[in-house]
Design a protein around this motif. Structure first.
Motif, PDB file in Angstrom:
ATOM      1  N   ALA A  28       0.703  -1.120   0.231  1.00  0.00           N
ATOM      2  CA  ALA A  28      -0.103   0.172  -0.067  1.00  0.00           C
ATOM      3  C   ALA A  28       0.718   1.292   0.106  1.00  0.00           C
ATOM      4  O   ALA A  28       0.568   2.275  -0.756  1.00  0.00           O
ATOM      5  CB  ALA A  28      -0.987  -0.207   1.169  1.00  0.00           C
ATOM      6  N   GLN A  29       1.839   1.383   0.618  1.00  0.00           N
ATOM      7  CA  GLN A  29       2.815   2.271   0.888  1.00  0.00           C
ATOM      8  C   GLN A  29       3.579   2.524  -0.643  1.00  0.00           C
ATOM      9  O   GLN A  29       3.780   3.599  -1.008  1.00  0.00           O
ATOM     10  CB  GLN A  29       3.886   2.163   1.935  1.00  0.00           C
ATOM     11  N   SER A  34       3.969   5.708  -5.544  1.00  0.00           N
ATOM     12  CA  SER A  34       4.210   5.729  -6.898  1.00  0.00           C
ATOM     13  C   SER A  34       3.227   6.970  -7.411  1.00  0.00           C
ATOM     14  O   SER A  34       3.609   7.622  -8.321  1.00  0.00           O
ATOM     15  CB  SER A  34       3.513   4.371  -7.235  1.00  0.00           C
ATOM     16  N   LYS A  35       1.933   7.063  -6.763  1.00  0.00           N
ATOM     17  CA  LYS A  35       0.911   7.676  -7.282  1.00  0.00           C
ATOM     18  C   LYS A  35       1.499   9.285  -6.989  1.00  0.00           C
ATOM     19  O   LYS A  35       1.280  10.116  -7.890  1.00  0.00           O
ATOM     20  CB  LYS A  35      -0.496   7.612  -6.602  1.00  0.00           C
ATOM     21  N   GLU A  36       2.065   9.363  -5.706  1.00  0.00           N
ATOM     22  CA  GLU A  36       2.615  10.712  -5.289  1.00  0.00           C
ATOM     23  C   GLU A  36       3.606  11.138  -6.402  1.00  0.00           C
ATOM     24  O   GLU A  36       3.816  12.385  -7.005  1.00  0.00           O
ATOM     25  CB  GLU A  36       3.203  10.706  -3.949  1.00  0.00           C
ATOM     26  N   ALA A  40       3.660  14.525  -8.805  1.00  0.00           N
ATOM     27  CA  ALA A  40       4.758  15.406  -8.740  1.00  0.00           C
ATOM     28  C   ALA A  40       5.523  15.554 -10.168  1.00  0.00           C
ATOM     29  O   ALA A  40       5.817  16.664 -10.530  1.00  0.00           O
ATOM     30  CB  ALA A  40       5.834  14.821  -7.668  1.00  0.00           C
ATOM     31  N   GLN A  41       5.496  14.501 -10.800  1.00  0.00           N
ATOM     32  CA  GLN A  41       6.319  14.495 -12.079  1.00  0.00           C
ATOM     33  C   GLN A  41       5.496  15.418 -13.108  1.00  0.00           C
ATOM     34  O   GLN A  41       5.917  16.316 -13.942  1.00  0.00           O
ATOM     35  CB  GLN A  41       6.691  13.367 -12.897  1.00  0.00           C
ATOM     36  N   GLY A  42       4.036  15.374 -13.035  1.00  0.00           N
ATOM     37  CA  GLY A  42       3.220  16.026 -13.847  1.00  0.00           C
ATOM     38  C   GLY A  42       2.956  17.480 -13.381  1.00  0.00           C
ATOM     39  O   GLY A  42       3.115  18.574 -14.311  1.00  0.00           O
ATOM     40  N   VAL A  54      10.227  16.877  -6.400  1.00  0.00           N
ATOM     41  CA  VAL A  54      10.098  15.553  -7.321  1.00  0.00           C
ATOM     42  C   VAL A  54      11.200  14.590  -6.761  1.00  0.00           C
ATOM     43  O   VAL A  54      10.894  13.195  -6.587  1.00  0.00           O
ATOM     44  CB  VAL A  54      10.243  15.869  -8.572  1.00  0.00           C
ATOM     45  N   ASP A  55      11.988  14.994  -6.466  1.00  0.00           N
ATOM     46  CA  ASP A  55      13.417  14.363  -6.040  1.00  0.00           C
ATOM     47  C   ASP A  55      13.172  13.619  -4.499  1.00  0.00           C
ATOM     48  O   ASP A  55      13.409  12.501  -4.290  1.00  0.00           O
ATOM     49  CB  ASP A  55      14.658  15.142  -5.840  1.00  0.00           C
ATOM     50  N   ARG A  56      12.406  14.321  -3.647  1.00  0.00           N
ATOM     51  CA  ARG A  56      11.959  13.815  -2.248  1.00  0.00           C
ATOM     52  C   ARG A  56      11.101  12.541  -2.488  1.00  0.00           C
ATOM     53  O   ARG A  56      11.162  11.440  -1.873  1.00  0.00           O
ATOM     54  CB  ARG A  56      11.553  14.829  -1.521  1.00  0.00           C
ATOM     55  N   ARG A  57       9.876  12.659  -3.541  1.00  0.00           N
ATOM     56  CA  ARG A  57       8.963  11.757  -3.694  1.00  0.00           C
ATOM     57  C   ARG A  57       9.562  10.567  -4.190  1.00  0.00           C
ATOM     58  O   ARG A  57       9.504   9.410  -4.174  1.00  0.00           O
ATOM     59  CB  ARG A  57       7.966  12.430  -4.507  1.00  0.00           C
ATOM     60  N   SER A  58      10.683  10.764  -5.078  1.00  0.00           N
ATOM     61  CA  SER A  58      11.256   9.747  -5.937  1.00  0.00           C
ATOM     62  C   SER A  58      12.103   8.782  -4.838  1.00  0.00           C
ATOM     63  O   SER A  58      12.134   7.627  -4.784  1.00  0.00           O
ATOM     64  CB  SER A  58      12.435  10.124  -7.130  1.00  0.00           C
TER      65      SER A  58
END
Length: 67
Positions: A28-29, A34-36, A40-42, A54-58
């Protein structure tokens, strides 16, 4: 205690339930991260958020950041 055992005898059984719960939580995490990252990329393409975000979410998705 002190009982003789033969080769192949079951000595104990590990309860799989905590591991199944941990796996479901991790899945689930991963899906959420992945969705976040996709969002962010969009947003980054429209310059609505910083590359740092974006880097933080990656990093969160790949497990290099725990927050």
């Amino acid at each position: 205690d002190g009982q003789k055992v033969e080769e192949g005898d079951v000595l104990f059984v590990i309860d799989p339930r905590p591991f199944r719960i941990a796996l479901k939580s991790a899945e689930a995490q991963f899906e959420l991260s992945s969705k976040e990252l996709q969002r962010a990329q969009g947003l980054r393409r429209r310059s609505a958020i910083s590359q740092e975000e974006v880097d933080r979410r990656s990093a969160r998705l790949t497990g290099r950041l725990n927050t």
